[in-house]
Design an enzyme around this catalytic site. Structure first.
Site, PDB file in Angstrom:
ATOM      1  N   GLY A  40       0.779  -1.247   0.000  1.00 15.49           N
ATOM      2  CA  GLY A  40       0.000   0.000   0.000  1.00 15.49           C
ATOM      3  C   GLY A  40       0.798   1.276   0.000  1.00 15.49           C
ATOM      4  O   GLY A  40       0.229   2.370  -0.117  1.00 15.49           O
ATOM      5  N   CYS A  70      -6.683  -8.058  -2.608  1.00 12.03           N
ATOM      6  CA  CYS A  70      -5.873  -6.908  -2.206  1.00 12.03           C
ATOM      7  C   CYS A  70      -6.467  -5.667  -2.860  1.00 12.03           C
ATOM      8  O   CYS A  70      -6.499  -5.565  -4.094  1.00 12.03           O
ATOM      9  CB  CYS A  70      -4.433  -7.126  -2.681  1.00 12.03           C
ATOM     10  SG  CYS A  70      -3.340  -5.727  -2.407  1.00 12.03           S
ATOM     11  N   CYS A 176      -9.032  -2.411   3.004  1.00 14.91           N
ATOM     12  CA  CYS A 176      -7.782  -3.173   2.905  1.00 14.91           C
ATOM     13  C   CYS A 176      -8.050  -4.499   3.597  1.00 14.91           C
ATOM     14  O   CYS A 176      -8.579  -4.523   4.718  1.00 14.91           O
ATOM     15  CB  CYS A 176      -6.644  -2.422   3.601  1.00 14.91           C
ATOM     16  SG  CYS A 176      -5.141  -3.419   3.822  1.00 14.91           S
ATOM     17  N   THR A 177      -7.701  -5.593   2.928  1.00 14.44           N
ATOM     18  CA  THR A 177      -8.073  -6.901   3.475  1.00 14.44           C
ATOM     19  C   THR A 177      -7.359  -7.213   4.799  1.00 14.44           C
ATOM     20  O   THR A 177      -7.876  -7.978   5.609  1.00 14.44           O
ATOM     21  CB  THR A 177      -7.803  -8.024   2.446  1.00 14.44           C
ATOM     22  OG1 THR A 177      -6.453  -7.910   1.961  1.00 14.44           O
ATOM     23  CG2 THR A 177      -8.761  -7.935   1.296  1.00 14.44           C
TER      24      THR A 177
HETATM   25  N1  DGL Z   1      -4.105  -6.258   1.924  1.00 10.27           N
HETATM   26  C1  DGL Z   1      -3.800  -5.291   0.935  1.00 10.27           C
HETATM   27  C2  DGL Z   1      -4.990  -4.415   0.576  1.00 10.27           C
HETATM   28  O1  DGL Z   1      -6.109  -4.895   0.623  1.00 10.27           O
HETATM   29  C3  DGL Z   1      -2.518  -4.509   1.042  1.00 10.27           C
HETATM   30  C4  DGL Z   1      -1.822  -4.384   2.332  1.00 10.27           C
HETATM   31  C5  DGL Z   1      -0.408  -3.871   2.087  1.00 10.27           C
HETATM   32  O2  DGL Z   1       0.425  -4.719   1.735  1.00 10.27           O
HETATM   33  O3  DGL Z   1      -0.186  -2.654   2.208  1.00 10.27           O
HETATM   34  O4  DGL Z   1      -4.845  -3.292   0.195  1.00 10.27           O
END
Ligand code: DGL
Length: 216
Positions: A40, A70, A176-177
């Site tokens: 991110g 993601c 964000c997951t």
């Molecule tokens: N889980 C990811 C998302 O949904 C990204 C988290 C990251 O690596 O910053 O944006």
């Protein structure tokens, strides 16, 4: 059917868990890129370079559909992936439209990574569905890393969530997951303010089911 699920890290596991629970008799392949996390705070170009070879490997392993679990990757590079790979992708993005439908205060909060919040896709969602709303975007730039490391600073998160509630947000979007893992924590704070917390796992699973049905 072989279903791939991809994320930078453990955020994808939350989506994987939801998909597994709803879809029996399928094989799931989960891939993450912990080495290069967080995604991110990277650029779309960097993401494309990191994600493309992993997707290629998943395709080589026989994945017939891939869930990009993601928000950062979906909102920035999913159209590039769709051009490069000849399989269907299911993405995940902040629930701006449902939030706009539910809000009574016309104030919502979107918790997401800097990359997601800066993406054209997110700007489009806001313009299309939420242009009349006040949108608060708290600084969540450290959240994914904290969650991945299992070093969540509950006090900081509590402070940020209370602040958005006090500013009138009655819908909190988890964009964000990784944040799905602290959904219950956040809900326990927002309850006192009458705000709801939403995230799109169910919608993603529904879309995945539709794609699988199409593939036969
Ligand atoms: N889980 C990811 C998302 O949904 C990204 C988290 C990251 O690596 O910053 O944006």
């Amino acid at each position: 059917m072989k279903i791939g699920v991809f994320d930078s890290g453990i955020g994808g596991e939350s989506v994987l868990h939801a998909a597994r629970k709803a879809l029996f008799g399928h094989e799931f392949i989960f891939r993450r890129d912990t080495e290069n996390l967080p995604y991110g705070t990277k650029t779309p170009e960097q993401l494309l370079e990191l994600v493309s070879p992993i997707i290629q490997e998943m395709v080589d392993q026989g994945c017939q559909v891939i869930v990009i679990a993601c928000n950062s990757a979906t909102t920035t590079i999913i159209s590039d992936l769709r051009k490069s790979f000849d399989i269907p992708f299911v993405g995940i993005e902040p629930m701006v439209k449902p939030a706009a439908k539910h809000t009574k205060t016309n104030v919502i909060a979107v918790c997401a990574t800097p990359l997601t919040l800066a993406s054209r896709r997110y700007a489009h969602l806001v313009e299309k569905y939420a242009s009349r709303l006040t949108i608060i975007e708290p600084d969540c730039s450290q959240w994914a890393y904290m969650i991945e490391q299992n070093k969540v600073d509950h006090d900081i998160i509590k402070e940020q969530i209370i602040e958005v509630c006090q500013k009138g947000a009655d819908v909190i979007v988890l964009g964000c997951t990784h944040y799905h893992w602290i959904e219950q924590d956040i809900k326990s704070i927002t309850e006192g303010y009458g705000a709801i917390v939403i995230q799109p796992e169910e919608a993603v699973v529904r879309q995945l089911k539709r794609v699988i049905a199409r593939l036969g």
